[in-house]
Write a protein that holds these residues in place. Structure first.
Motif, PDB file in Angstrom:
ATOM      1  N   ASN A  64       0.849  -1.184   0.000  1.00  0.00           N
ATOM      2  CA  ASN A  64       0.000   0.000   0.000  1.00  0.00           C
ATOM      3  C   ASN A  64       0.892   1.244   0.000  1.00  0.00           C
ATOM      4  O   ASN A  64       2.127   1.143   0.012  1.00  0.00           O
ATOM      5  CB  ASN A  64      -1.000  -0.020   1.164  1.00  0.00           C
ATOM      6  N   GLY A  65       0.287   2.415  -0.016  1.00  0.00           N
ATOM      7  CA  GLY A  65       1.069   3.639  -0.142  1.00  0.00           C
ATOM      8  C   GLY A  65       2.039   3.844   1.001  1.00  0.00           C
ATOM      9  O   GLY A  65       3.185   4.271   0.795  1.00  0.00           O
ATOM     10  N   ARG A  77      -1.735   7.107   3.903  1.00  0.00           N
ATOM     11  CA  ARG A  77      -0.729   8.103   4.326  1.00  0.00           C
ATOM     12  C   ARG A  77      -1.359   9.404   4.797  1.00  0.00           C
ATOM     13  O   ARG A  77      -0.810  10.091   5.658  1.00  0.00           O
ATOM     14  CB  ARG A  77       0.236   8.376   3.172  1.00  0.00           C
ATOM     15  N   SER A  78      -2.527   9.739   4.266  1.00  0.00           N
ATOM     16  CA  SER A  78      -3.175  11.003   4.625  1.00  0.00           C
ATOM     17  C   SER A  78      -3.974  10.910   5.919  1.00  0.00           C
ATOM     18  O   SER A  78      -4.488  11.916   6.403  1.00  0.00           O
ATOM     19  CB  SER A  78      -4.098  11.449   3.493  1.00  0.00           C
ATOM     20  N   SER A  79      -4.082   9.730   6.493  1.00  0.00           N
ATOM     21  CA  SER A  79      -4.888   9.541   7.697  1.00  0.00           C
ATOM     22  C   SER A  79      -4.104   9.944   8.943  1.00  0.00           C
ATOM     23  O   SER A  79      -2.895  10.199   8.900  1.00  0.00           O
ATOM     24  CB  SER A  79      -5.318   8.080   7.812  1.00  0.00           C
ATOM     25  N   HIS A 112       7.744   3.593   2.899  1.00  0.00           N
ATOM     26  CA  HIS A 112       8.748   3.062   3.825  1.00  0.00           C
ATOM     27  C   HIS A 112       9.724   2.111   3.143  1.00  0.00           C
ATOM     28  O   HIS A 112      10.684   1.660   3.772  1.00  0.00           O
ATOM     29  CB  HIS A 112       8.064   2.311   4.975  1.00  0.00           C
ATOM     30  N   GLY A 113       9.471   1.791   1.887  1.00  0.00           N
ATOM     31  CA  GLY A 113      10.354   0.877   1.165  1.00  0.00           C
ATOM     32  C   GLY A 113      10.278  -0.558   1.652  1.00  0.00           C
ATOM     33  O   GLY A 113      11.250  -1.305   1.540  1.00  0.00           O
ATOM     34  N   CYS A 114       9.121  -0.968   2.158  1.00  0.00           N
ATOM     35  CA  CYS A 114       8.988  -2.311   2.752  1.00  0.00           C
ATOM     36  C   CYS A 114       9.262  -3.421   1.737  1.00  0.00           C
ATOM     37  O   CYS A 114      10.101  -4.291   1.959  1.00  0.00           O
ATOM     38  CB  CYS A 114       7.597  -2.490   3.338  1.00  0.00           C
ATOM     39  N   GLY A 115       8.548  -3.400   0.624  1.00  0.00           N
ATOM     40  CA  GLY A 115       8.709  -4.449  -0.367  1.00  0.00           C
ATOM     41  C   GLY A 115      10.082  -4.440  -1.001  1.00  0.00           C
ATOM     42  O   GLY A 115      10.699  -5.492  -1.203  1.00  0.00           O
ATOM     43  N   ALA A 137       1.509   0.773   7.441  1.00  0.00           N
ATOM     44  CA  ALA A 137       2.159   0.110   6.314  1.00  0.00           C
ATOM     45  C   ALA A 137       1.633  -1.308   6.190  1.00  0.00           C
ATOM     46  O   ALA A 137       1.647  -2.075   7.158  1.00  0.00           O
ATOM     47  CB  ALA A 137       3.673   0.092   6.530  1.00  0.00           C
ATOM     48  N   TYR A 138       1.162  -1.657   4.989  1.00  0.00           N
ATOM     49  CA  TYR A 138       0.626  -2.989   4.751  1.00  0.00           C
ATOM     50  C   TYR A 138       1.206  -3.548   3.456  1.00  0.00           C
ATOM     51  O   TYR A 138       1.154  -2.903   2.410  1.00  0.00           O
ATOM     52  CB  TYR A 138      -0.902  -2.953   4.667  1.00  0.00           C
ATOM     53  N   THR A 139       1.766  -4.746   3.544  1.00  0.00           N
ATOM     54  CA  THR A 139       2.335  -5.427   2.388  1.00  0.00           C
ATOM     55  C   THR A 139       1.704  -6.804   2.272  1.00  0.00           C
ATOM     56  O   THR A 139       1.785  -7.609   3.210  1.00  0.00           O
ATOM     57  CB  THR A 139       3.862  -5.572   2.510  1.00  0.00           C
ATOM     58  N   HIS A 140       1.086  -7.060   1.144  1.00  0.00           N
ATOM     59  CA  HIS A 140       0.539  -8.394   0.877  1.00  0.00           C
ATOM     60  C   HIS A 140       1.618  -9.216   0.168  1.00  0.00           C
ATOM     61  O   HIS A 140       2.232  -8.761  -0.808  1.00  0.00           O
ATOM     62  CB  HIS A 140      -0.707  -8.306   0.012  1.00  0.00           C
TER      63      HIS A 140
END
Length: 518
Positions: free
Chosen positions: A396-397, A474-476, A402-405, A481-484
Motif C-alpha cells: 500500500n502507499g 498516508r493522509s490519515s 517506507h520501502g517495505c517491499g 504500512a501494509y504489504t501483501h
C-alpha cells in the motif's frame, strides 16, 4: 524436529584432513583455479584426467588423505553476468549434498572457491547451508512412517570459511523453514485445521512464544465471520473444524519494529461451491503455505530471540469444503471490520480468511510502535504467471513510502529468497467496487486470476478495504504500512504444487530483514 547442525570451521587445513570429524569434502567453485587449497586441487586435477565431467557437473571422487576419503566438486558456473546471483551456489549445494548423502556421508564439510567481490555473494556459505537443508528435508508423513534417521541421515554440515558464520542464526532460520515445510507439505488429513493447530502448539512448546487457539464455533462465527463462512461446510466434521492460531513474540529492549502477520492456512481447497474441476484440485493441501511460512518465521524469532522486535501472528486454519452448508457466490457477509462483502467466487476464499485476521491485527497495530502489517498467502495463479518462481510483494502507499517491499526484495536477493514488488493502483480498487447499495465490496470476479488483468494486485485492494486498512492511508491520522505477500509462484520448488518440495518462502527474507544477526 531434527535437521543438520551448522558447525563453523576456520582452519581448512585441519578440517579437510582425515584427522577431522568430517566424512566428505564438498567444494563449490566456478572452476579449479578459484580453489585455494592445493590438496583439493590436486585430487580434482588427477580425477579430471579420467573423467571429462569434472568441472562441468557434480562429481564424486575418491580422495585418500582427505576427510572421509571423499571429495565432491560442484561447479557453480560463471558468476560474472548481471543475472547471476547466489542461487547458483544454492543449486550446486543441493546437488552436492544429496550426492554426499547417497555416498554414505553423514557429516560433510562445505568449502567455497573464490567468488566475485559483490554484495550478492556475501552470504554464499550460509545460503549453501540453507540450500543443503532444503534438499535433505523429507516430508513429515515419511518421517513418521519410516525411520527418520534412515531417510534423513545427515547430522551436521561444516561451514569452512575465513569469515565469521553465525551458526545460531542459521539454525534458527532453518528451524523456521523446516516447520514451514512440514506445515505446508503435509497431506490434508494429517494437517487438518485441529492438527495444524496442535502441531504449532508442539513446535512452540517451551519457547517464549505465547500461543492461543480459538476453536469455539460461536466465537469464530462472531469474531471471524468471513473465515467462518469459508469453513461453514466443514464445521459438521469434527476433524475438519476451523482454528485461529495466535502467536505472540516480544523481544527484549526498546521495540523498534512491530510486525503483524496474517497467514492463509487453507488446509484443503476444493474450491467450495465453485468447485475446482479438470484435475485442478490436486495439490490443494498446500494452500496453507502462507500460514506455514508465518508460523515458520515466528519459530525463527523464538529460536534466535532478537531484541527490539515484537511480532504478532494470526493464522486461519480452515478447510474450504463442499457440502449442503457451503457458502455460495452472491452471499453478502459482513467482515470483522464491518464491511459488507458480496461473494464473487467461493474459490477466492483465501482473501476472506485473511481479511478477518488482518482486521484483528489492525486493532493491535493502532497502539503499536513502528507497526508493519503483512498477509502471506498462496493466493493467486496470477502471481505465478506474472513473476514465475518469485515472491510477489504488493504494497500500500504507506508501505511503499517506507520501502517495505523493496527492502525485502533487496535482502532476499542476497539470501536466495528473491521477490518482485507490485504497487496498488486505482484500477485495483475499482475492480472490487460495489455494484449496488446492498454491499460495500466484491470479493472477486468469477474468472481465473491467471487470465485476469492485475489478478494478483486487486486482491490486495480487497484486503485493504475488507480489513479496514483503507482507513489508514498516508493522509490519515494513523497511517499503517501494509504489504501483501503472494507466494503462489515461490511456495514450492518447480511450481509443482502436488509433488514439489515446499520452499518455505519468504521465511529467509523476513528473517534477514527483521531478525538481524548479532
Amino acid at each position: 524436529m531434527a535437521f543438520p547442525k551448522a558447525l563453523a570451521e576456520s582452519n581448512p587445513s585441519f578440517a579437510i584432513s582425515t584427522n577431522s570429524n568430517w566424512d566428505a569434502v564438498i567444494v563449490l567453485a566456478t572452476d579449479i583455479s578459484t580453489i585455494n587449497h592445493p590438496p583439493l586441487t590436486e585430487v580434482i586435477r588427477q580425477h579430471s584426467q579420467v573423467d571429462n565431467r569434472t568441472g562441468k557437473e557434480v562429481v564424486l571422487m575418491a580422495a585418500a588423505g582427505l576427510a572421509g576419503n571423499r571429495l565432491i566438486f560442484a561447479p557453480v558456473g560463471t558468476l560474472e553476468r548481471d543475472t547471476d546471483d547466489v542461487r547458483r551456489i544454492a543449486d550446486a549445494a543441493k546437488q552436492a549434498v544429496l550426492m554426499a548423502r547417497d555416498a554414505g556421508a553423514r557429516n560433510p564439510l562445505l568449502i567455497l572457491g573464490e567468488l566475485p567481490d559483490k554484495p550478492t555473494f556475501a552470504n554464499a556459505m550460509e545460503v549453501a547451508y540453507l540450500a543443503a537443508c532444503q534438499a535433505l528435508w523429507q516430508p513429515l508423513e515419511a518421517r513418521e512412517a519410516l525411520d527418520e534417521t534412515d531417510i534423513e541421515p545427515v547430522q551436521s554440515i561444516g561451514l569452512c570459511s575465513a569469515n565469521s558464520v553465525d551458526c545460531a542464526w542459521l539454525e534458527a532460520v532453518e528451524a523456521g523453514r523446516r516447520l514451514a515445510r512440514d506445515l505446508c507439505g503435509t497431506e490434508p488429513e494429517r494437517m487438518a485445521p485441529p492438527r495444524f493447530a496442535e502441531y504449532c502448539q508442539q513446535a512452540f512448546a517451551g519457547t517464549s512464544i505465547k500461543v492461543s487457539v480459538i476453536s469455539d464455533d460461536a466465537t469464530l462465527r462472531q469474531d471471524y465471520p468471513l473465515l467462518h463462512a469459508v469453513a461453514r461446510a466443514s464445521t459438521h466434521v469434527t476433524r475438519h473444524q476451523p482454528r485461529v492460531i495466535r502467536l505472540e513474540y516480544c523481544g527484549q529492549g526498546q521495540i523498534e519494529n512491530t510486525l503483524l502477520l496474517a497467514g492463509k492456512g487453507i488446509t484443503y481447497d476444493t474450491g467450495g461451491a465453485d468447485l475446482k474441476t479438470d484435475g485442478h484440485m490436486a495439490g490443494m493441501s498446500r494452500d496453507k503455505g502462507g500460514a506455514a511460512a508465518v508460523a515458520g518465521f515466528m519459530l525463527s524469532l523464538a529460536r534466535y530471540q532478537p531484541k527490539g522486535v515484537k511480532a504478532i501472528a494470526e493464522i486461519g486454519a480452515v478447510r474450504n469444503s463442499i457440502g449442503s452448508d457451503a457458502f455460495v457466490a452472491d452471499e453478502i457477509i459482513r467482515s470483522h471490520a464491518g464491511v459488507r462483502v458480496r461473494i464473487g467466487n467461493t474459490d477466492a476464499e483465501g482473501r476472506l480468511v485473511l481479511a478477518d485476521l488482518l482486521s484483528h491485527l489492525r486493532d493491535d497495530a493502532k497502539d503499536a510502535l513502528a507497526p508493519s502489517l503483512f498477509s502471506v498467502a498462496t493466493l493467486t495463479g496470477h502471481a505465478a504467471r506474472a513473476y514465475g518462481p518469485y515472491t510477489a510483494y504488493v504494497e500500500n502507499g504507506t508501505a511503499r513510502s517506507h520501502g517495505c517491499g523493496e527492502a525485502l526484495c533487496e535482502i532476499g536477493d542476497k539470501w536466495g529468497d528473491p521477490g518482485e514488488t507490485s504497487r496498488l493502483r486505482r484500477e485495483d480498487f475499482d475492480f472490487v467496487r460495489p455494484r449496488s447499495k446492498a454491499d460495500d465490496i466484491l470479493s472477486s470476479n468469477n474468472g481465473p486470476s491467471a487470465v485476469t488483468a492485475r489478478g494478483h494486485q486487486f486482491p490486495a485492494a480487497f484486503l485493504s478495504i475488507a480489513a479496514g486498512l483503507d482507513k489508514h492511508e498516508r493522509s490519515s491520522s494513523k497511517p499503517l504500512a501494509y504489504t501483501h505477500i503472494d507466494i503462489a509462484g515461490s511456495g514450492v520448488e518447480g511450481g509443482d504444487w502436488q509433488h514439489g518440495k515446499p520452499s518455505a518462502a519468504p521465511v529467509t527474507a523476513l528473517a534477514a530483514r527483521y531478525m538481524p544477526k548479532a
